[in-house]
Design an enzyme around this catalytic site. Structure first.
Site, mmCIF file in Angstrom:
data_model
loop_
_atom_site.group_PDB
_atom_site.id
_atom_site.type_symbol
_atom_site.label_atom_id
_atom_site.label_comp_id
_atom_site.label_asym_id
_atom_site.label_seq_id
_atom_site.Cartn_x
_atom_site.Cartn_y
_atom_site.Cartn_z
ATOM 1 N N LYS A 18 0.841 -1.209 0.000
ATOM 2 C CA LYS A 18 0.000 0.000 0.000
ATOM 3 C C LYS A 18 0.869 1.249 0.000
ATOM 4 O O LYS A 18 0.596 2.221 -0.693
ATOM 5 C CB LYS A 18 -0.941 -0.017 1.220
ATOM 6 C CG LYS A 18 -2.030 -1.076 1.087
ATOM 7 C CD LYS A 18 -2.792 -1.297 2.385
ATOM 8 C CE LYS A 18 -3.690 -2.518 2.251
ATOM 9 N NZ LYS A 18 -4.358 -2.906 3.496
ATOM 10 N N ASP A 62 -11.340 2.333 3.195
ATOM 11 C CA ASP A 62 -11.464 0.878 3.083
ATOM 12 C C ASP A 62 -12.920 0.470 2.870
ATOM 13 O O ASP A 62 -13.195 -0.672 2.495
ATOM 14 C CB ASP A 62 -10.954 0.217 4.384
ATOM 15 C CG ASP A 62 -9.699 -0.601 4.153
ATOM 16 O OD1 ASP A 62 -9.381 -0.876 2.979
ATOM 17 O OD2 ASP A 62 -9.042 -0.958 5.151
ATOM 18 N N GLN A 115 -5.234 -1.498 9.580
ATOM 19 C CA GLN A 115 -4.803 -2.769 8.992
ATOM 20 C C GLN A 115 -5.330 -3.928 9.848
ATOM 21 O O GLN A 115 -5.018 -4.028 11.025
ATOM 22 C CB GLN A 115 -3.267 -2.799 8.893
ATOM 23 C CG GLN A 115 -2.730 -4.008 8.169
ATOM 24 C CD GLN A 115 -3.186 -4.105 6.712
ATOM 25 O OE1 GLN A 115 -3.192 -3.121 5.973
ATOM 26 N NE2 GLN A 115 -3.590 -5.296 6.291
#
Ligand code: NDP
Length: 282
Positions: free
Chosen positions: A52, A119, A96
């Site tokens: 990422k 997300d 995460q």
């Protein structure tokens, strides 16, 4: 049969995003910022976070990885998320996953405000998607829709069958395809006559998490097959689709690796740039 090349498509999307951001920066705008929170040092998460971060660099997003101690308390972690939520210079927040077992993942995730939820994991984002309003579509389904459109694959009126109904892949995938005017069937572990259903799919999305689950007899001739699965086996990394057997029957198919995976990361960049653009308009 055409291979849906996720690496190339992701590269193209990232180049487009880079051009967009360069224009904003040349116009004197502030930097687009993504904060990545990682608790502990799960080895798989380390790899994902590195990918990422690399993508951020390619696109021109200023990312910061905030590493937090594995034993952090729920309240301290929530405090950290809230401080980022209230920081106007931050456009996207990514937590995460997975978090260590002592932490309540849902409670932490829900603290990310919808306008920074790049997300697309919060209840609010999923709700916005369900009613067809502007929120953030989670990155795997978002990347898949982008890729299908990029290859000029017609979606409206087509029968899309999604195997899997998880919160992060299957459900938002089904909703996203419905928003694209597909006729959608969502299948799961309790589905009866799965094979009969998948054989009617013009577009078949496999998000099961079982290696080589989709076999040739489950696929209609000329179908578009998208393999979300990432399964580590003794024979290496395998998708949910038996690629060698299925490929000849398809019009389009994604490989594993090199299909959906790179698109997921690229779509995170897309969501982050969108969050930034929306903040500039406010
Ligand atoms: P989950 O385990 O959360 O969900 C799996 C889904 O498959 C469930 O809805 C389950 O049904 C369904 N399922 C399980 N067995 C069967 C069966 N025999 N018949 C029909 N349906 C079945 O997985 P995720 O959605 O998180 O991930 C799916 C796969 O995608 C994994 O391999 C994961 O690693 C991969 N993945 C890949 C990403 C990428 O970027 N390429 C990103 C995210 C995930 P039920 O709900 O009834 O239990």
């Amino acid at each position: 049969m055409v291979i849906l090349d996720g690496k190339e498509t992701a590269k193209k999307l990232k180049e487009e995003l880079n051009k967009k951001l360069s224009c904003y920066y040349e116009g004197g705008n502030k930097k687009c910022k993504l904060k990545i929170l990682m608790v502990g040092n799960n080895p798989a998460s380390e790899v994902y976070v590195r990918n990422k971060s690399k993508a951020c660099e390619a696109v021109g997003i200023e990312d910061e990885l905030i590493r937090l101690d594995e034993n952090i308390s729920q309240s301290k972690l929530e405090e950290k998320v809230l401080s980022l939520a209230n920081d106007e210079s931050v456009h996207g927040i990514l937590i995460q996953l997975p978090l260590p077992k002592h932490l309540d993942e849902d409670a932490v995730t829900e603290l990310v405000p919808p306008e920074k939820d790049v997300d697309g994991f919060t209840t609010k984002s999923l709700g916005l998607l369900a009613v067809g309003k502007d929120g953030f579509l989670s990155c795997t389904p978002g990347g898949i829709v982008y890729m299908l459109k990029n290859y000029g694959i017609p979606l409206a009126g087509k029968h899309a069958v999604v195997i899997g109904r998880s919160k992060i892949v299957g459900k938002p995938m089904a909703l996203a395809l419905l928003n694209e005017n597909c006729t959608v069937t969502a299948c799961h572990s309790k589905t009866e006559n799965l094979k009969e259903i998948t054989r009617t799919a013009d577009i078949l999305i496999a998000a099961v998490g079982r290696p080589l689950f989709v076999t040739a007899d489950m696929v209609k001739d000329g179908a578009v097959v998208v393999d979300v699965g990432i399964n580590r086996t003794d024979d290496g990394l395998k998708g949910d689709v038996d690629f060698d057997a299925v490929a000849d029957k398809c019009s389009y198919i994604t490989p594993v690796p090199g299909g959906v995976g790179p698109m997921t990361v690229a779509y995170l960049m897309n969501n982050t740039v969108t969050a930034y653009e929306r903040s500039l308009k406010n």
